[in-house]
Design a protein around this motif. Sequence first.
Motif, PDB file in Angstrom:
ATOM      1  N   ARG A   1      -7.530  -9.087   1.854  1.00  0.00           N
ATOM      2  CA  ARG A   1      -7.242  -9.263   0.434  1.00  0.00           C
ATOM      3  C   ARG A   1      -5.765  -9.100   0.107  1.00  0.00           C
ATOM      4  NH1 ARG A   1     -12.351  -5.967  -2.295  1.00  0.00           N
ATOM      5  NH2 ARG A   1     -13.995  -6.998  -1.071  1.00  0.00           N
ATOM      6  N   TYR A   2      -4.957  -8.718   1.096  1.00  0.00           N
ATOM      7  CA  TYR A   2      -3.542  -8.489   0.862  1.00  0.00           C
ATOM      8  C   TYR A   2      -2.721  -9.696   1.317  1.00  0.00           C
ATOM      9  CZ  TYR A   2      -4.828  -3.756  -0.255  1.00  0.00           C
ATOM     10  OH  TYR A   2      -5.390  -2.661  -0.866  1.00  0.00           O
ATOM     11  N   SER A   3      -1.598  -9.914   0.618  1.00  0.00           N
ATOM     12  CA  SER A   3      -0.729 -11.042   0.956  1.00  0.00           C
ATOM     13  C   SER A   3      -0.087 -10.851   2.324  1.00  0.00           C
ATOM     14  CB  SER A   3       0.361 -11.190  -0.111  1.00  0.00           C
ATOM     15  OG  SER A   3      -0.206 -11.308  -1.402  1.00  0.00           O
ATOM     16  N   HIS A   4       0.183  -9.590   2.671  1.00  0.00           N
ATOM     17  CA  HIS A   4       0.775  -9.281   3.966  1.00  0.00           C
ATOM     18  C   HIS A   4       0.422  -7.848   4.321  1.00  0.00           C
ATOM     19  CE1 HIS A   4       3.703 -10.077   7.216  1.00  0.00           C
ATOM     20  NE2 HIS A   4       3.965  -8.778   7.131  1.00  0.00           N
ATOM     21  N   VAL A   5       0.281  -7.575   5.618  1.00  0.00           N
ATOM     22  CA  VAL A   5      -0.044  -6.222   6.085  1.00  0.00           C
ATOM     23  C   VAL A   5       0.986  -5.806   7.127  1.00  0.00           C
ATOM     24  CG1 VAL A   5      -1.752  -4.745   7.216  1.00  0.00           C
ATOM     25  CG2 VAL A   5      -2.514  -6.578   5.684  1.00  0.00           C
ATOM     26  N   TRP A   6       1.561  -4.621   6.929  1.00  0.00           N
ATOM     27  CA  TRP A   6       2.419  -4.019   7.951  1.00  0.00           C
ATOM     28  C   TRP A   6       1.577  -3.089   8.812  1.00  0.00           C
ATOM     29  CZ3 TRP A   6       6.264  -2.828   3.540  1.00  0.00           C
ATOM     30  CH2 TRP A   6       7.192  -3.889   3.438  1.00  0.00           C
ATOM     31  N   PHE A   7       1.641  -3.281  10.132  1.00  0.00           N
ATOM     32  CA  PHE A   7       0.940  -2.421  11.082  1.00  0.00           C
ATOM     33  C   PHE A   7       1.952  -1.524  11.785  1.00  0.00           C
ATOM     34  CE2 PHE A   7      -1.809  -6.130  10.711  1.00  0.00           C
ATOM     35  CZ  PHE A   7      -3.065  -5.563  10.554  1.00  0.00           C
ATOM     36  N   VAL A   8       1.498  -0.327  12.126  1.00  0.00           N
ATOM     37  CA  VAL A   8       2.416   0.624  12.732  1.00  0.00           C
ATOM     38  C   VAL A   8       2.402   0.563  14.258  1.00  0.00           C
ATOM     39  CG1 VAL A   8       0.911   2.634  12.952  1.00  0.00           C
ATOM     40  CG2 VAL A   8       3.307   2.964  12.390  1.00  0.00           C
ATOM     41  N   ASN A   9       1.365  -0.016  14.849  1.00  0.00           N
ATOM     42  CA  ASN A   9       1.354  -0.172  16.304  1.00  0.00           C
ATOM     43  C   ASN A   9       0.605  -1.433  16.707  1.00  0.00           C
ATOM     44  OD1 ASN A   9      -1.527   0.503  16.709  1.00  0.00           O
ATOM     45  ND2 ASN A   9      -0.905   2.572  16.136  1.00  0.00           N
ATOM     46  N   GLU A  10       0.852  -1.867  17.938  1.00  0.00           N
ATOM     47  CA  GLU A  10       0.302  -3.130  18.438  1.00  0.00           C
ATOM     48  C   GLU A  10      -1.226  -3.095  18.500  1.00  0.00           C
ATOM     49  OE1 GLU A  10       2.122  -5.698  19.098  1.00  0.00           O
ATOM     50  OE2 GLU A  10       4.167  -4.951  19.385  1.00  0.00           O
ATOM     51  N   ALA A  11      -1.795  -1.931  18.824  1.00  0.00           N
ATOM     52  CA  ALA A  11      -3.250  -1.832  18.959  1.00  0.00           C
ATOM     53  C   ALA A  11      -3.950  -2.095  17.632  1.00  0.00           C
ATOM     54  CB  ALA A  11      -3.630  -0.457  19.498  1.00  0.00           C
ATOM     55  N   ASP A  12      -3.429  -1.511  16.541  1.00  0.00           N
ATOM     56  CA  ASP A  12      -4.014  -1.768  15.233  1.00  0.00           C
ATOM     57  C   ASP A  12      -3.931  -3.242  14.869  1.00  0.00           C
ATOM     58  OD1 ASP A  12      -4.642   0.870  14.878  1.00  0.00           O
ATOM     59  OD2 ASP A  12      -3.005   1.315  13.499  1.00  0.00           O
ATOM     60  N   MET A  13      -2.805  -3.844  15.154  1.00  0.00           N
ATOM     61  CA  MET A  13      -2.600  -5.246  14.805  1.00  0.00           C
ATOM     62  C   MET A  13      -3.562  -6.150  15.571  1.00  0.00           C
ATOM     63  SD  MET A  13       1.037  -7.213  14.550  1.00  0.00           S
ATOM     64  CE  MET A  13       1.160  -8.883  13.875  1.00  0.00           C
ATOM     65  N   ALA A  14      -3.867  -5.777  16.828  1.00  0.00           N
ATOM     66  CA  ALA A  14      -4.811  -6.575  17.629  1.00  0.00           C
ATOM     67  C   ALA A  14      -6.249  -6.342  17.193  1.00  0.00           C
ATOM     68  CB  ALA A  14      -4.647  -6.221  19.109  1.00  0.00           C
ATOM     69  N   THR A  15      -6.552  -5.127  16.709  1.00  0.00           N
ATOM     70  CA  THR A  15      -7.924  -4.790  16.317  1.00  0.00           C
ATOM     71  C   THR A  15      -8.304  -5.380  14.970  1.00  0.00           C
ATOM     72  OG1 THR A  15      -7.809  -2.717  17.555  1.00  0.00           O
ATOM     73  CG2 THR A  15      -9.510  -2.871  15.860  1.00  0.00           C
ATOM     74  N   PHE A  16      -7.379  -5.313  14.012  1.00  0.00           N
ATOM     75  CA  PHE A  16      -7.667  -5.759  12.652  1.00  0.00           C
ATOM     76  C   PHE A  16      -6.865  -7.025  12.364  1.00  0.00           C
ATOM     77  CE2 PHE A  16      -8.232  -1.134  12.683  1.00  0.00           C
ATOM     78  CZ  PHE A  16      -9.548  -1.047  12.266  1.00  0.00           C
ATOM     79  N   ARG A  17      -7.496  -8.170  12.581  1.00  0.00           N
ATOM     80  CA  ARG A  17      -6.829  -9.456  12.429  1.00  0.00           C
ATOM     81  C   ARG A  17      -6.647  -9.807  10.953  1.00  0.00           C
ATOM     82  NH1 ARG A  17      -5.062 -11.568  17.465  1.00  0.00           N
ATOM     83  NH2 ARG A  17      -6.450 -10.749  19.060  1.00  0.00           N
TER      84      ARG A  17
END
Length: 373
Positions: free
Chosen positions: A156-172
């Motif tokens: 629902r967000y226009s953009h998401v900042w992730f703090v680590n690579e694992a989170d970014m891979a888990t939550f597309r």
Amino acid sequence: MTSPRILFVSPTAPDDRSYGGALRSNVLLQALRNCGDVTTLVLTPGNANRFVPHPFPGVPASITFRHAFFPWPQRSQNAVRKMILVALEGRSFDLVVVRYLLLGLYVRPCVDAPFILDADDLSKRHAKESAPPLRRAVAAGRKLARDTVTRLGLPRYSHVWFVNEADMATFRVTSGSMLPNITPLVSARPCTESRPPTVLFVGNLEYGPNVQAVEYFVEHCWPDIRRSMPSARLQIVGKRSGENGKRWSAVAGVDSPGFVDDIVAEYACASLVIAPVFSGGGTQIKVLEALAHACAVVVSDFVCFGFKPKLEEDVHFLVARTPAEWAASCIGLMQDRARARTLGEAGREAVRHHYSPDSVARSVEATVAALLK
């Protein structure tokens, strides 16, 4: 040309740098001020709803709201949103940046603008395998509920900042990027007092995962260290409740002074820094802070996971997975000062290269420019 109007929603006051999450909010705020005119709304989970108007310059309100595990009952949402609407009455924004998914649940319906979510609290872990079955089951249920809400909420967000690579891979997500935690580099400072070999823990000791980390280390690891090195000291530093501090300080070789005015002196006089943390979110800013001071650091595999692939085991820090490994790693670094210096110097160089304020500022400015073009 008119500057973009940006709303920044944070659980901490603009100048608060007292713990890792507050430091990240402060760094983000400074970067956003380079992008436009920033209004900060302080929105903090707590035990009761409370509205304080204009607590700081540039802050229309500080709102505390009653936080439950399930924050979406309509009545609860409406009460919090009414306070938010009062705080923002007469204001419009071109962009909203919100810290944490929980805060976004309340703010998103109140403002018509693109939203950036700073999602640095996603990497949660189940209870340890040694925990009682009921505790493991409850932890697993909570994590499943949290991950489900996260997967539903992030798109629902226009953009998401992730703090680590694992989170970014888990939550597309459709639009997302890395925005790691950072810490400023500091000039090296020698220890100006005589101290025995010292193991240092630094953290907010009113935060559950940090309390659990200290409890684990004091109970399961520290006795073996003291048996091998009776002169060794464990220094536990950070904001805390009085009862925990008294209990820890009653253990032989342990001192828990609470908050200290000169944290640089603590790092300078420490033989090594530990982070035996097994749950929580994002990356441990206090680990980066210790590395920035060129300290040798021992971390849990959970903490190590949050820094991959930028920081490597046995290159930038040591990783311990059992009480015996924690004891051996700590004893080894206290006895081998050359090894400790090598680790500390490698860690400091990695912080300089990967976790500098300038790199975060550039990333923030690029994301904001792309959404406002």
